[in-house]
Motif scaffolding. Structure first.
Motif, PDB file in Angstrom:
ATOM      1  N   ASP A   1      -6.449  16.649  60.912  1.00 54.30           N
ATOM      2  CA  ASP A   1      -6.069  15.238  60.839  1.00 54.30           C
ATOM      3  C   ASP A   1      -7.323  14.389  60.605  1.00 54.30           C
ATOM      4  OD1 ASP A   1      -7.218  15.627  63.356  1.00 54.30           O
ATOM      5  OD2 ASP A   1      -5.308  15.431  64.424  1.00 54.30           O
TER       6      ASP A   1
ATOM      7  N   GLY B   1      -8.532  12.764  58.174  1.00 57.57           N
ATOM      8  CA  GLY B   1      -8.461  11.482  57.486  1.00 57.57           C
ATOM      9  C   GLY B   1      -7.486  10.505  58.094  1.00 57.57           C
ATOM     10  N   ALA B   2      -6.857  10.886  59.206  1.00 58.69           N
ATOM     11  CA  ALA B   2      -5.748  10.107  59.760  1.00 58.69           C
ATOM     12  C   ALA B   2      -6.196   9.202  60.902  1.00 58.69           C
ATOM     13  CB  ALA B   2      -4.649  11.042  60.245  1.00 58.69           C
TER      14      ALA B   2
ATOM     15  N   ASP C   1      -3.286  15.863  56.956  1.00 62.08           N
ATOM     16  CA  ASP C   1      -3.065  14.480  56.513  1.00 62.08           C
ATOM     17  C   ASP C   1      -3.254  14.347  55.006  1.00 62.08           C
ATOM     18  OD1 ASP C   1      -5.785  13.068  55.852  1.00 62.08           O
ATOM     19  OD2 ASP C   1      -6.224  14.268  57.618  1.00 62.08           O
ATOM     20  N   HIS C   2      -2.915  13.170  54.479  1.00 66.60           N
ATOM     21  CA  HIS C   2      -2.792  13.018  53.023  1.00 66.60           C
ATOM     22  C   HIS C   2      -4.140  12.904  52.317  1.00 66.60           C
ATOM     23  CE1 HIS C   2       0.555  11.657  50.004  1.00 66.60           C
ATOM     24  NE2 HIS C   2      -0.132  12.701  49.576  1.00 66.60           N
ATOM     25  N   CYS C   3      -5.247  12.753  53.045  1.00 69.01           N
ATOM     26  CA  CYS C   3      -6.542  12.761  52.354  1.00 69.01           C
ATOM     27  C   CYS C   3      -6.752  14.088  51.639  1.00 69.01           C
ATOM     28  CB  CYS C   3      -7.686  12.474  53.322  1.00 69.01           C
ATOM     29  SG  CYS C   3      -8.361  13.899  54.218  1.00 69.01           S
TER      30      CYS C   3
ATOM     31  N   ASP D   1      -1.796   4.319  49.154  1.00 69.28           N
ATOM     32  CA  ASP D   1      -3.012   5.119  49.352  1.00 69.28           C
ATOM     33  C   ASP D   1      -4.071   4.830  48.296  1.00 69.28           C
ATOM     34  OD1 ASP D   1      -1.847   6.226  51.563  1.00 69.28           O
ATOM     35  OD2 ASP D   1      -1.297   8.121  50.619  1.00 69.28           O
TER      36      ASP D   1
ATOM     37  N   HIS E   1      -7.129   8.931  54.692  1.00 69.64           N
ATOM     38  CA  HIS E   1      -5.770   9.232  54.227  1.00 69.64           C
ATOM     39  C   HIS E   1      -5.116   8.027  53.556  1.00 69.64           C
ATOM     40  CE1 HIS E   1      -3.157   8.113  58.045  1.00 69.64           C
ATOM     41  NE2 HIS E   1      -4.001   7.158  57.730  1.00 69.64           N
TER      42      HIS E   1
ATOM     43  N   ASP F   1       4.522  13.174  51.096  1.00 66.77           N
ATOM     44  CA  ASP F   1       4.160  12.665  52.411  1.00 66.77           C
ATOM     45  C   ASP F   1       5.464  12.470  53.177  1.00 66.77           C
ATOM     46  OD1 ASP F   1       3.563  10.941  54.599  1.00 66.77           O
ATOM     47  OD2 ASP F   1       1.793  10.177  53.556  1.00 66.77           O
TER      48      ASP F   1
ATOM     49  N   GLU G   1       1.257  14.993  56.375  1.00 64.13           N
ATOM     50  CA  GLU G   1       1.466  13.947  57.390  1.00 64.13           C
ATOM     51  C   GLU G   1       2.572  14.269  58.395  1.00 64.13           C
ATOM     52  OE1 GLU G   1      -0.580  11.608  58.052  1.00 64.13           O
ATOM     53  OE2 GLU G   1      -1.713  11.248  56.196  1.00 64.13           O
TER      54      GLU G   1
END
Length: 307
Positions: free
Chosen positions: A16, A18-19, A100-102, A132, A145, A231, A276
């Motif tokens: 996680d 980037g979250a 996470d989405h990064c 994003d 993220h 996501d 995510e």
């Protein structure tokens, strides 16, 4: 005849980094527990679980120069890029279990490089509540993220924008964003400036999901590699509570199924992110189970035989 799919390789990315909330690092295991491998294998797909990548721990520090944990984000994305590229070159479909989405910076940089090597066109479908498209100058949080699309389009630190040796990995015209309903104030200006192709919830409400998907998939053909970045907060939190950044008013179950089924109908999906998912915030793993159900539809599950 049922459509055939290339062999699939799961790449777990348990971080996680980037979250803004802890817990997305547990997403890969939640997807496994929810039966993702068994669901796809039951559809006759060759599934190989490559296990989890290793990377630096989350130090949980404040931002520096507009970025939180930049060195660690670079390390995780570099490892994912190499792992994804290896599977693509072996003729397999990488399915990234996030995280996470990064992490989409690494997975999509690999796909973009593979498309350049093979002469394919690339189309990215970004299924998300958020655009994003933040940068260090406009981010409210410094969480990476919220920046992967900007980084992929060349806006961001060189360590991420040139992760694959090419900057940028994507042009804005190669990406279609669906389900967007949360864009930060300064991010809106950047999105407009770079002419990002966004199908937000108002537009979906106005014209319907079928027309949105037809437009988003327009031009996808036999020479196209379709990458889906899913996501889980794309979904309405009423059906998918297990995410760190819930935004009310997202697609309902049937709209989400239509999205997945229309993507499957193209037969062009070549790579997939699932990101995510935060089981710490979930209710008895129902969000993971819903994600598995929707991914099955991406791989051709439908009520009737439509081919």
């Amino acid at each position: 005849m049922p459509r055939s799919y290339p062999p699939v390789s799961f790449i777990g990315v348990p971080t996680d980094i980037g979250a803004g909330h802890r817990g997305a690092s547990l997403g890969p295991e939640a997807l496994r527990i929810a039966g993702l491998a068994e669901a796809l294998a039951g559809r006759g797909i060759d599934v190989r679980d490559c296990g989890n990548l290793a990377g630096p721990a989350n130090p949980w520090l404040p931002p520096e120069a507009g970025y939180r944990h930049l060195d660690q984000v670079v390390a995780w994305n570099g490892a994912l890029m190499e792992a994804s590229l290896r599977e693509l070159r072996a003729g397999r479909m990488p399915v990234m279990l996030g995280g996470d989405h990064c992490l989409a910076i690494g997975s999509i940089t690999a796909v973009a490089r593979h498309c350049r090597e093979t002469g394919k066109k690339l189309r990215v479908l970004w299924l998300d509540a958020h655009a994003d498209f933040n940068t260090s100058d406009v981010t409210p949080s410094g969480n990476v993220h919220g920046m992967p699309v900007a980084c992929l389009c060349g806006l961001g630190p060189e360590a991420l924008t040139r992760l694959g040796g090419e900057a940028p990995a994507l042009q804005p015209g190669q990406i279609r964003q669906i389900g967007i309903r949360s864009v930060d104030p300064e991010e809106k200006r950047l999105v407009k400036q770079h002419r990002l192709d966004i199908y937000d919830m108002r537009y979906i409400d106005e014209v319907g999901m079928k027309r949105v998907m037809a437009q988003a998939l327009d031009g996808v053909d036999a020479d196209t590699h379709l990458h889906v970045s899913f996501d889980v907060d794309f979904l309405d939190p009423g059906i998918a509570p297990g995410v760190g950044t819930t935004v009310p008013g997202g697609p309902n179950y049937r709209e989400a199924q239509l999205v997945m089924e229309m993507i499957a109908d193209t037969g062009r999906m070549g790579s997939l992110d699932i990101v995510e998912l935060n089981p710490v915030l979930d209710d008895h793993n129902i969000t993971a189970e819903l994600a598995v159900d929707l991914v099955e539809s991406l791989f051709g599950k439908s009520t009737l035989m439509r081919d």
